[in-house]
Scaffold this motif. Sequence first.
Motif, PDB file in Angstrom:
ATOM      1  N   ASP A  51      54.688  32.103  45.220  1.00  0.00           N
ATOM      2  CA  ASP A  51      54.385  30.591  45.116  1.00  0.00           C
ATOM      3  C   ASP A  51      53.669  29.883  44.313  1.00  0.00           C
ATOM      4  OD1 ASP A  51      53.366  29.227  48.586  1.00  0.00           O
ATOM      5  OD2 ASP A  51      54.189  28.207  46.922  1.00  0.00           O
ATOM      6  N   VAL A  52      53.525  28.794  44.348  1.00  0.00           N
ATOM      7  CA  VAL A  52      52.714  27.986  43.414  1.00  0.00           C
ATOM      8  C   VAL A  52      51.247  28.685  43.490  1.00  0.00           C
ATOM      9  CG1 VAL A  52      51.506  26.061  42.780  1.00  0.00           C
ATOM     10  CG2 VAL A  52      54.001  25.910  43.473  1.00  0.00           C
ATOM     11  N   LYS A  53      50.748  29.062  42.191  1.00  0.00           N
ATOM     12  CA  LYS A  53      49.360  29.664  41.993  1.00  0.00           C
ATOM     13  C   LYS A  53      48.974  30.981  42.534  1.00  0.00           C
ATOM     14  CE  LYS A  53      46.866  25.135  42.089  1.00  0.00           C
ATOM     15  NZ  LYS A  53      46.671  25.035  40.457  1.00  0.00           N
ATOM     16  N   MET A  54      50.051  31.469  43.045  1.00  0.00           N
ATOM     17  CA  MET A  54      50.207  32.823  43.590  1.00  0.00           C
ATOM     18  C   MET A  54      50.677  33.755  42.566  1.00  0.00           C
ATOM     19  SD  MET A  54      48.466  32.293  46.175  1.00  0.00           S
ATOM     20  CE  MET A  54      48.446  33.759  47.181  1.00  0.00           C
ATOM     21  N   LYS A  55      50.376  34.845  42.265  1.00  0.00           N
ATOM     22  CA  LYS A  55      51.083  36.127  41.334  1.00  0.00           C
ATOM     23  C   LYS A  55      50.598  37.369  41.728  1.00  0.00           C
ATOM     24  CE  LYS A  55      46.618  35.596  38.394  1.00  0.00           C
ATOM     25  NZ  LYS A  55      46.306  35.373  37.189  1.00  0.00           N
ATOM     26  N   GLU A  56      51.611  38.342  41.697  1.00  0.00           N
ATOM     27  CA  GLU A  56      51.332  39.761  41.991  1.00  0.00           C
ATOM     28  C   GLU A  56      51.360  40.428  40.293  1.00  0.00           C
ATOM     29  OE1 GLU A  56      52.047  40.102  46.579  1.00  0.00           O
ATOM     30  OE2 GLU A  56      52.865  41.585  45.087  1.00  0.00           O
ATOM     31  N   LYS A  57      50.852  41.283  40.265  1.00  0.00           N
ATOM     32  CA  LYS A  57      50.820  42.275  38.948  1.00  0.00           C
ATOM     33  C   LYS A  57      52.162  43.323  39.088  1.00  0.00           C
ATOM     34  CE  LYS A  57      46.180  42.651  37.560  1.00  0.00           C
ATOM     35  NZ  LYS A  57      45.131  43.542  37.375  1.00  0.00           N
ATOM     36  N   GLY A  58      52.921  43.162  38.151  1.00  0.00           N
ATOM     37  CA  GLY A  58      54.199  44.229  38.311  1.00  0.00           C
ATOM     38  C   GLY A  58      53.853  45.574  37.565  1.00  0.00           C
ATOM     39  N   ASP A  59      54.675  46.266  37.071  1.00  0.00           N
ATOM     40  CA  ASP A  59      54.528  47.529  36.557  1.00  0.00           C
ATOM     41  C   ASP A  59      53.526  47.735  35.271  1.00  0.00           C
ATOM     42  OD1 ASP A  59      57.940  48.125  37.485  1.00  0.00           O
ATOM     43  OD2 ASP A  59      56.088  48.617  38.526  1.00  0.00           O
ATOM     44  N   ILE A  60      53.695  46.418  34.381  1.00  0.00           N
ATOM     45  CA  ILE A  60      53.128  46.541  32.958  1.00  0.00           C
ATOM     46  C   ILE A  60      52.330  45.316  32.829  1.00  0.00           C
ATOM     47  CG2 ILE A  60      54.379  48.184  32.068  1.00  0.00           C
ATOM     48  CD1 ILE A  60      56.099  45.837  30.644  1.00  0.00           C
ATOM     49  N   PRO A  61      51.421  44.973  33.716  1.00  0.00           N
ATOM     50  CA  PRO A  61      50.516  43.798  33.314  1.00  0.00           C
ATOM     51  C   PRO A  61      49.460  43.653  32.205  1.00  0.00           C
ATOM     52  CG  PRO A  61      49.686  44.792  35.251  1.00  0.00           C
ATOM     53  CD  PRO A  61      50.630  45.656  34.764  1.00  0.00           C
ATOM     54  N   GLU A  62      49.352  44.890  31.676  1.00  0.00           N
ATOM     55  CA  GLU A  62      48.331  44.841  30.610  1.00  0.00           C
ATOM     56  C   GLU A  62      48.645  43.998  29.562  1.00  0.00           C
ATOM     57  OE1 GLU A  62      48.088  48.003  33.503  1.00  0.00           O
ATOM     58  OE2 GLU A  62      49.710  47.643  32.046  1.00  0.00           O
TER      59      GLU A  62
END
Lengths: 114, 112
Positions: A51-62
Amino acid sequence: DVKVTQSSRYLVKRTGEKVFLECVQDMDHENMFWYRQDPGLGLRLIYFSYDVKMKEKGDIPEGYSVSREKKERFSLILESASTNQTSMYLCASSSPGLAIGELFFGEGSRLTVL
Amino acid sequence: QKEVEQDPGPLSVPEGAIVSLNCTYSNSAFQYFMWYRQYSRKGPELLMYTYSSGNKEDGRFTAQVDKSSKYIPLFIRDSQPSDSATYLCAMSERNTGNQFYFGTGTSLTVIP
Protein backbone atom coordinates in the motif's frame (compact mmCIF):
# COMPACT_ATOMS: atom_id res chain seq x y z
CA ASP A 1 -2.34 -3.62 -22.27
CA VAL A 2 -1.05 -3.78 -18.72
CA LYS A 3 2.24 -2.13 -18.11
CA VAL A 4 5.02 -1.86 -15.57
CA THR A 5 7.52 0.75 -16.67
CA GLN A 6 11.03 1.09 -15.35
CA SER A 7 12.43 4.46 -16.29
CA SER A 8 16.07 3.45 -16.78
CA ARG A 9 17.03 0.36 -18.74
CA TYR A 10 20.79 0.75 -18.36
CA LEU A 11 22.73 2.74 -15.78
CA VAL A 12 26.42 3.06 -14.99
CA LYS A 13 27.29 4.58 -11.63
CA ARG A 14 30.39 5.00 -9.52
CA THR A 15 30.96 3.52 -6.08
CA GLY A 16 29.43 5.73 -3.41
CA GLU A 17 26.90 7.42 -5.68
CA LYS A 18 23.23 7.57 -4.74
CA VAL A 19 21.07 5.71 -7.24
CA PHE A 20 17.34 6.01 -7.85
CA LEU A 21 15.43 3.36 -9.78
CA GLU A 22 11.88 4.34 -10.65
CA CYS A 23 8.96 2.07 -11.42
CA VAL A 24 5.42 2.98 -12.48
CA GLN A 25 2.46 0.65 -13.04
CA ASP A 26 -0.80 1.55 -14.72
CA MET A 27 -2.92 -1.34 -13.43
CA ASP A 28 -3.98 0.14 -10.08
CA HIS A 29 -2.26 -2.76 -8.32
CA GLU A 30 -1.90 -2.70 -4.56
CA ASN A 31 1.31 -4.71 -4.39
CA MET A 32 4.64 -3.65 -5.82
CA PHE A 33 7.99 -5.39 -5.58
CA TRP A 34 11.67 -4.87 -6.25
CA TYR A 35 13.78 -7.91 -7.12
CA ARG A 36 17.35 -8.28 -8.19
CA GLN A 37 18.33 -11.03 -10.60
CA ASP A 38 21.82 -12.50 -10.73
CA PRO A 39 23.13 -15.51 -12.67
CA GLY A 40 22.87 -18.68 -10.63
CA LEU A 41 20.98 -16.95 -7.84
CA GLY A 42 17.68 -16.26 -9.59
CA LEU A 43 15.30 -13.58 -8.39
CA ARG A 44 15.75 -12.30 -4.87
CA LEU A 45 13.23 -10.02 -3.23
CA ILE A 46 14.61 -6.73 -1.96
CA TYR A 47 11.47 -4.94 -0.79
CA PHE A 48 7.74 -5.29 -1.11
CA SER A 49 4.98 -2.70 -0.70
CA TYR A 50 1.31 -3.56 -0.22
CA ASP A 51 0.00 0.00 0.00
CA VAL A 52 1.05 3.61 -0.23
CA LYS A 53 3.75 4.41 2.34
CA MET A 54 3.81 0.77 3.46
CA LYS A 55 6.82 -1.46 2.90
CA GLU A 56 8.22 -4.75 4.04
CA LYS A 57 11.78 -6.04 3.82
CA GLY A 58 12.42 -8.93 1.54
CA ASP A 59 15.30 -11.38 1.60
CA ILE A 60 18.12 -8.92 0.83
CA PRO A 61 17.19 -5.37 1.96
CA GLU A 62 20.66 -4.37 3.17
CA GLY A 63 22.02 -1.40 1.26
CA TYR A 64 18.63 -0.52 -0.21
CA SER A 65 15.64 1.59 0.71
CA VAL A 66 12.31 2.17 -1.01
CA SER A 67 9.69 4.85 -1.34
CA ARG A 68 6.04 4.58 -2.25
CA GLU A 69 4.34 7.96 -2.07
CA LYS A 70 1.73 7.18 -4.74
CA LYS A 71 -0.02 3.92 -5.51
CA GLU A 72 1.36 3.68 -9.01
CA ARG A 73 4.99 4.48 -8.23
CA PHE A 74 7.59 2.48 -6.32
CA SER A 75 11.19 3.69 -6.12
CA LEU A 76 14.30 1.77 -5.15
CA ILE A 77 17.15 3.77 -3.65
CA LEU A 78 20.75 2.76 -3.27
CA GLU A 79 22.09 5.26 -0.75
CA SER A 80 25.74 4.54 -1.51
CA ALA A 81 26.22 2.22 -4.46
CA SER A 82 28.79 -0.56 -4.20
CA THR A 83 30.21 -2.88 -6.83
CA ASN A 84 28.33 -5.86 -5.38
CA GLN A 85 25.10 -4.09 -6.27
CA THR A 86 25.85 -4.49 -9.97
CA SER A 87 22.83 -6.47 -11.11
CA MET A 88 19.58 -6.57 -13.06
CA TYR A 89 16.79 -4.95 -11.05
CA LEU A 90 13.22 -5.98 -11.76
CA CYS A 91 10.12 -4.16 -10.60
CA ALA A 92 6.82 -6.04 -10.46
CA SER A 93 3.25 -5.51 -9.37
CA SER A 94 0.29 -7.68 -8.45
CA SER A 95 -3.16 -7.43 -7.00
CA PRO A 96 -4.69 -9.69 -4.35
CA GLY A 97 -8.06 -9.09 -5.97
CA LEU A 98 -7.17 -10.82 -9.20
CA ALA A 99 -8.30 -14.38 -9.88
CA ILE A 100 -4.71 -15.20 -10.65
CA GLY A 101 -2.24 -13.67 -8.24
CA GLU A 102 0.43 -13.34 -10.85
CA LEU A 103 3.29 -10.90 -10.93
CA PHE A 104 3.58 -8.42 -13.79
CA PHE A 105 7.19 -7.44 -14.43
CA GLY A 106 8.87 -4.43 -15.94
CA GLU A 107 11.62 -4.72 -18.55
CA GLY A 108 14.35 -4.45 -15.94
CA SER A 109 17.08 -1.95 -15.11
CA ARG A 110 20.62 -3.17 -15.59
CA LEU A 111 22.87 -1.34 -13.13
CA THR A 112 26.65 -1.39 -13.32
CA VAL A 113 28.59 0.07 -10.40
CA LEU A 114 32.24 0.85 -11.16
CA GLN B 1 18.37 -26.78 0.20
CA LYS B 2 16.58 -24.15 -1.87
CA GLU B 3 12.82 -24.21 -1.73
CA VAL B 4 12.50 -24.24 -5.52
CA GLU B 5 15.06 -25.98 -7.74
CA GLN B 6 15.51 -25.96 -11.50
CA ASP B 7 18.16 -27.44 -13.76
CA PRO B 8 20.14 -24.37 -14.85
CA GLY B 9 20.99 -25.63 -18.32
CA PRO B 10 21.84 -24.32 -20.75
CA LEU B 11 19.65 -26.63 -22.77
CA SER B 12 20.02 -26.70 -26.54
CA VAL B 13 17.58 -28.59 -28.79
CA PRO B 14 16.82 -28.73 -32.53
CA GLU B 15 13.67 -27.09 -33.86
CA GLY B 16 10.66 -29.38 -33.56
CA ALA B 17 11.95 -31.26 -30.51
CA ILE B 18 9.89 -31.91 -27.41
CA VAL B 19 11.43 -30.05 -24.48
CA SER B 20 11.06 -30.98 -20.83
CA LEU B 21 11.97 -28.36 -18.23
CA ASN B 22 12.16 -29.57 -14.66
CA CYS B 23 11.16 -27.83 -11.46
CA THR B 24 11.00 -29.34 -7.99
CA TYR B 25 10.10 -27.86 -4.64
CA SER B 26 10.41 -28.81 -0.99
CA ASN B 27 7.62 -26.86 0.75
CA SER B 28 4.38 -28.82 0.70
CA ALA B 29 2.47 -25.62 1.53
CA PHE B 30 2.90 -24.38 -2.04
CA GLN B 31 -0.44 -24.53 -3.81
CA TYR B 32 -0.12 -22.16 -6.79
CA PHE B 33 2.37 -22.78 -9.54
CA MET B 34 3.55 -20.54 -12.35
CA TRP B 35 5.91 -20.70 -15.26
CA TYR B 36 7.44 -17.48 -16.52
CA ARG B 37 9.33 -16.98 -19.78
CA GLN B 38 12.10 -14.41 -19.90
CA TYR B 39 13.66 -13.34 -23.16
CA SER B 40 17.17 -11.93 -23.12
CA ARG B 41 17.31 -8.41 -21.64
CA LYS B 42 13.57 -8.43 -20.89
CA GLY B 43 11.43 -8.92 -17.81
CA PRO B 44 9.71 -12.25 -17.13
CA GLU B 45 6.20 -12.76 -18.51
CA LEU B 46 3.64 -15.26 -17.26
CA LEU B 47 3.40 -18.33 -19.44
CA MET B 48 1.30 -20.75 -17.41
CA TYR B 49 -0.54 -20.70 -14.11
CA THR B 50 -2.08 -23.66 -12.32
CA TYR B 51 -3.13 -24.72 -8.87
CA SER B 52 -4.45 -28.22 -9.33
CA SER B 53 -2.67 -31.52 -9.76
CA GLY B 54 -2.55 -32.90 -13.25
CA ASN B 55 -1.90 -31.31 -16.61
CA LYS B 56 -2.68 -27.86 -17.90
CA GLU B 57 -2.27 -27.27 -21.59
CA ASP B 58 -1.97 -24.01 -23.52
CA GLY B 59 -1.13 -24.50 -27.17
CA ARG B 60 2.26 -26.15 -27.41
CA PHE B 61 2.91 -25.77 -23.68
CA THR B 62 1.86 -28.24 -20.98
CA ALA B 63 2.48 -27.74 -17.28
CA GLN B 64 2.22 -30.80 -15.12
CA VAL B 65 1.74 -30.67 -11.36
CA ASP B 66 2.59 -33.67 -9.22
CA LYS B 67 2.13 -32.56 -5.62
CA SER B 68 2.99 -35.97 -4.18
CA SER B 69 6.45 -35.79 -5.78
CA LYS B 70 6.67 -31.98 -5.52
CA TYR B 71 7.51 -31.87 -9.21
CA ILE B 72 6.13 -29.46 -11.83
CA PRO B 73 7.69 -29.99 -15.26
CA LEU B 74 6.92 -27.82 -18.26
CA PHE B 75 6.74 -29.50 -21.66
CA ILE B 76 7.10 -27.68 -24.95
CA ARG B 77 5.89 -29.53 -28.01
CA ASP B 78 7.19 -28.76 -31.52
CA SER B 79 9.73 -26.29 -30.14
CA GLN B 80 10.44 -23.17 -32.18
CA PRO B 81 13.43 -20.78 -32.27
CA SER B 82 11.11 -18.18 -30.72
CA ASP B 83 10.93 -20.41 -27.62
CA SER B 84 14.60 -19.63 -26.92
CA ALA B 85 14.48 -17.96 -23.52
CA THR B 86 15.02 -18.58 -19.83
CA TYR B 87 12.12 -20.36 -18.13
CA LEU B 88 11.46 -19.62 -14.47
CA CYS B 89 9.17 -21.66 -12.28
CA ALA B 90 7.52 -19.86 -9.39
CA MET B 91 5.08 -20.79 -6.68
CA SER B 92 3.16 -19.41 -3.75
CA GLU B 93 1.25 -20.70 -0.76
CA ARG B 94 -1.75 -18.42 -1.20
CA ASN B 95 -3.41 -16.66 -4.09
CA THR B 96 -2.96 -13.27 -2.45
CA GLY B 97 -0.32 -12.02 -4.86
CA ASN B 98 2.24 -11.02 -2.29
CA GLN B 99 4.73 -13.84 -1.73
CA PHE B 100 6.39 -15.76 -4.50
CA TYR B 101 9.24 -18.25 -4.58
CA PHE B 102 11.29 -18.56 -7.76
CA GLY B 103 13.64 -21.14 -9.20
CA THR B 104 16.88 -19.90 -10.73
CA GLY B 105 15.67 -20.57 -14.25
CA THR B 106 16.60 -22.87 -17.14
CA SER B 107 18.12 -21.35 -20.27
CA LEU B 108 16.75 -22.90 -23.48
CA THR B 109 18.02 -22.45 -27.03
CA VAL B 110 16.09 -23.92 -29.95
CA ILE B 111 18.31 -24.28 -32.99
CA PRO B 112 16.68 -23.78 -36.43
